[in-house]
Design a protein around this motif. Structure first.
Motif, PDB file in Angstrom:
ATOM      1  N   CYS A  49     -24.096  28.059 -13.411  1.00 24.10           N
ATOM      2  CA  CYS A  49     -24.849  27.501 -14.532  1.00 24.10           C
ATOM      3  C   CYS A  49     -25.586  26.227 -14.128  1.00 24.10           C
ATOM      4  O   CYS A  49     -25.011  25.338 -13.476  1.00 24.10           O
ATOM      5  CB  CYS A  49     -23.896  27.180 -15.688  1.00 24.10           C
ATOM      6  N   THR A  74     -37.760  36.860 -16.324  1.00 25.37           N
ATOM      7  CA  THR A  74     -37.583  35.771 -17.296  1.00 25.37           C
ATOM      8  C   THR A  74     -37.595  36.320 -18.722  1.00 25.37           C
ATOM      9  O   THR A  74     -36.953  35.785 -19.607  1.00 25.37           O
ATOM     10  CB  THR A  74     -38.705  34.724 -17.140  1.00 25.37           C
ATOM     11  N   GLU A  95     -28.858  27.137 -18.490  1.00 32.63           N
ATOM     12  CA  GLU A  95     -29.164  28.506 -18.065  1.00 32.63           C
ATOM     13  C   GLU A  95     -28.172  28.939 -16.993  1.00 32.63           C
ATOM     14  O   GLU A  95     -27.874  28.172 -16.075  1.00 32.63           O
ATOM     15  CB  GLU A  95     -30.585  28.572 -17.511  1.00 32.63           C
ATOM     16  N   CYS A  96     -27.662  30.146 -17.131  1.00 32.19           N
ATOM     17  CA  CYS A  96     -26.649  30.633 -16.189  1.00 32.19           C
ATOM     18  C   CYS A  96     -27.110  31.904 -15.487  1.00 32.19           C
ATOM     19  O   CYS A  96     -27.760  32.757 -16.099  1.00 32.19           O
ATOM     20  CB  CYS A  96     -25.336  30.925 -16.919  1.00 32.19           C
ATOM     21  N   GLU A  97     -26.782  31.970 -14.204  1.00 32.94           N
ATOM     22  CA  GLU A  97     -26.940  33.228 -13.464  1.00 32.94           C
ATOM     23  C   GLU A  97     -25.540  33.752 -13.202  1.00 32.94           C
ATOM     24  O   GLU A  97     -24.626  32.971 -12.918  1.00 32.94           O
ATOM     25  CB  GLU A  97     -27.661  32.983 -12.137  1.00 32.94           C
TER      26      GLU A  97
END
Lengths: 109, 223
Positions: free
Chosen positions: B57, B134, B62-64
């Motif tokens: 994060c 996105t 925003e987190c991947e």
């Protein structure tokens, strides 16, 4: 001049070995089950062991089924499988029965 | 059944043939076993997914994430599950005196694991050269993604079993299960505490649907 041959009536093609309720039942069950046990056949067809054995003998002699005897644990079990000839005979019998029904319905109409 | 030949009654003979075939097919089914094993596998997957998930994060919030636990758990788990289902299915069917039509189902299930792996690798290869999208993916892609995920391929394989057994009950159940998995239907239960928690409700619901299905088919068999 060629004689126009009338198609034979479906009854003439019926195989006596297969066109018998119990034997037709055995072939049907063996076809669906792929491999069926003697006791299951006896229960479904409501036959005595001796009577069922006689019918199995007829079908085995005709090459329509294979009978395999073995053991599961200490219990003896007999398994019945349909041969390729048995599958063909069953398919032909059912086709002829359908043909007969169609013929009867046409005649009735 | 008597032993008389009935040459003049083809309708009755055909009707008896159909009735016998139907009874055999019913005795070949051990549907509850398949659903129970798949439910157990689904519930057992939850901790693997939770603890195996890689989450990264950013301070912006925003987190991947990468669900590595899904990749490492499901292929071997499903292989073991299908082997167990095939074994138990045949054993129970044989104890009833017939053979089971389960092998093509197990093989299809195993083949679908390869589809899942191939899809996973394809996404990884794509993301190695391209940035993650996105914008949200189109709905069709999301459905496809869910279909090739483990919960989806379970449903596809069950459709094969329903076809093999000509089992209308299982067909209807599987269509319902696939609707829950693909739409997905979460009955309003959602969790947003963490990335891991986001995926929890759907997995529990999928497992519960399978478990309820197993119970339903077991009860129906007893009647």
């Amino acid at each position: 001049m060629t004689a126009e041959t009338e198609p034979s009536h479906p009854v003439t093609g019926l195989d006596d070995v297969v066109h018998q309720r119990v034997r037709l039942g055995i072939l049907t069950i063996a076809h669906e089950a792929r491999r069926v046990e003697f006791g299951y056949l006896r229960g479904q067809l409501q036959l005595t062991a001796g009577n069922l054995s006689q019918h199995l003998g007829v079908l085995e002699t005709a090459g329509l089924i294979d009978v395999e005897k073995g053991y599961e644990g200490k219990r003896g079990r007999t398994w019945i499988t349909l041969t390729a000839a048995g599958r063909t005979a069953l398919a032909e019998e059912i086709a002829r029965l359908k043909l007969l029904i169609a013929r009867v319905e046409t005649t009735d109409g | 059944m008597t032993t008389d030949a009935v040459p003049g009654d083809p309708r009755r003979l055909l009707s008896e043939v159909h009735d016998l075939a139907h009874r055999v097919r019913r005795d070949q089914r051990v549907t509850w076993v398949a659903l129970l094993v798949l439910a157990v596998v689904t519930f057992a997957a939850i901790p693997f997914d939770w603890f195996g998930m890689q989450v990264d994060c950013a301070p912006t919030g925003e987190c991947e994430f990468s669900r590595d636990g899904v990749l490492y758990y499901w292929p071997p788990a499903l292989l073991v599950a299908y082997a167990a289902i095939a074994y138990v299915y045949r054993r129970i069917a044989r104890s009833r005196g017939v053979d089971a039509r389960v092998l093509p189902y197990a093989i299809t299930g195993a083949a679908l694991i390869l589809v899942f792996l191939a899809a996973w690798i394809a996404v990884r290869v794509y993301l190695a050269d391209n940035p993650p999208p996105t914008e949200p993916l189109p709905y069709g892609w999301l459905v496809l993604d869910r279909l090739v995920a483990p919960w989806g391929i379970i449903g596809v394989a069950l459709l094969v079993l329903a076809r093999l057994e000509r089992n209308t009950g299982l067909l209807l159940f599987t269509l319902g299960y696939l609707a829950v998995v693909l739409v997905p239907i979460d009955f309003g239960w959602q969790a947003h505490q963490s990335v891991q928690a986001e995926f929890l409700p759907q997995q529990v619901i999928n497992g519960l649907v399978l478990l309820l299905g197993a119970a339903g088919f077991a009860l129906a068999r007893r009647r």
